[in-house]
Enzyme design. Structure first.
Site, short mmCIF file in Angstrom:
data_model
loop_
_atom_site.label_atom_id
_atom_site.label_comp_id
_atom_site.label_asym_id
_atom_site.label_seq_id
_atom_site.Cartn_x
_atom_site.Cartn_y
_atom_site.Cartn_z
N ASP A 3 -5.24 -4.08 -3.17
CA ASP A 3 -4.06 -3.88 -1.32
C ASP A 3 -3.66 -4.77 -0.90
O ASP A 3 -4.54 -5.74 -0.27
CB ASP A 3 -5.16 -3.07 -0.79
CG ASP A 3 -4.29 -2.34 0.00
OD1 ASP A 3 -3.28 -2.45 1.21
OD2 ASP A 3 -4.96 -1.32 0.14
N SER B 242 0.67 -1.48 -0.08
CA SER B 242 -0.27 -0.09 -0.13
C SER B 242 0.58 1.40 0.03
O SER B 242 1.87 0.80 -0.52
CB SER B 242 -0.50 -0.38 1.59
OG SER B 242 -2.42 0.52 1.50
#
Length: 300
Positions: free
Chosen positions: A210, A51
């Site tokens: 993610d 991320s």
């Protein structure tokens, strides 16, 4: 996980540095590591991240964190709201992150900077989440969101177990092994593709989103035997845990207090520089307390 408080850590012994995810909270990591580098420290040869943490780690291998922060602030300052109203007429919500995040990543990972990254002695592994085969992408995102909420409000684990039990898998991909800057940008954006803010991407032939949905703080595979030389930079404040501690033979360092920034705000209101400043302050204080050092000859 058995937690043991650590009084002193020599950063010169660290061989793996992990940048946990956390959106804008990752600017705390940027401020801390930037201070370490200013004191003469060198990045280890192995970096891991997911991320926003993976993007911050990348900036240290290209333009530097200060330049990445400046660009982030310019992009946020030009953005008035987090989502675009015009798409509501078609019953869709399109978040500004969809175009701001890729623009930001491209600012420090264009063709020129990608070549600089490939020449670096440090190698970054980027963690992405692969959907569960039985659930598909939408089902996997729903399951991952549920697992995140359970972990945050019930289990409160640093490394959650529920996502893998639901069939999600975390995949570590080497950024320097990408064919070109475009492919590298796609990997970084996929690693931060939190639904519905940023859509999933196809990476290495498969859908990826993610990496924090599986584990917000990715760690080296057990077979590498690097646990005792690994430092994980957390972005979530665990109030019941020491600031610097060891667990499963890995070192962990967390913010001194809750990082003063909204995780997802991408407007001029986002206090990203405050998050960066807290990282610098925490690093400076840790050296002053002799909690962190760089080699035995470095004094506090």
């Amino acid at each position: 996980m058995r937690i043991e408080a650590v009084e002193r850590l020599d950063l010169a012994d660290i061989q793996v540095l992990v940048f946990a995810g956390g959106g804008n909270r990752c600017w705390w990591q940027a401020g801390a590591v930037n201070h370490w580098l200013e004191r003469g420290w060198f990045l280890p040869t192995r970096l891991l991240g997911t991320s926003g943490g993976a993007a911050v780690a990348t900036s240290f291998l290209t333009t530097g964190a200060n330049a990445a922060l400046d660009t982030c602030q310019r992009l946020f300052a030009a953005n008035a709201r987090m989502f675009e109203w015009k798409h509501l007429l078609r019953l869709r919500v399109r978040f500004a992150h969809r175009h701001i995040y890729p623009q930001w990543v491209a600012s420090f990972l264009d063709t020129e900077h990608f070549e600089r990254l490939r020449e670096s002695s440090s190698r970054l592994s980027v963690a992405v989440t692969r959907p569960a085969k039985m659930l598909g992408l939408k089902g996997s995102v729903a399951a991952a969101t549920l697992a995140y909420l359970v972990d945050k409000f019930v289990a409160n684990r640093i490394h959650p177990r529920l996502p893998t039990l639901l069939g999600l898998r975390q995949d570590l991909l080497e950024l320097h092994a990408c064919a070109d800057a475009d492919e590298a940008q796609t990997l970084l954006v996929a690693a931060a593709a939190a639904q519905p803010f940023i859509p999933a991407r196809r990476v290495a032939g498969r859908i990826a989103f993610d990496g924090g949905y599986t584990d917000n703080a990715p760690i080296p595979p057990a077979q590498e035997g690097l646990h005792t030389h690994t430092l994980v930079l957390l972005t979530r404040r665990y109030r019941k845990l020491p600031t610097l501690f060891r667990a499963d033979n890995r070192y962990y360092w967390q913010p001194s207090r809750r990082i003063p920034v909204s995780m997802l705000d991408c407007t001029a209101r986002a206090t990203v520089r405050d998050a960066f400043a807290l990282g610098e302050s925490d690093a400076r204080d840790a050296f002053a307390r002799n909690e962190l050092c760089i080699g035995p000859s470095v004094s506090s």
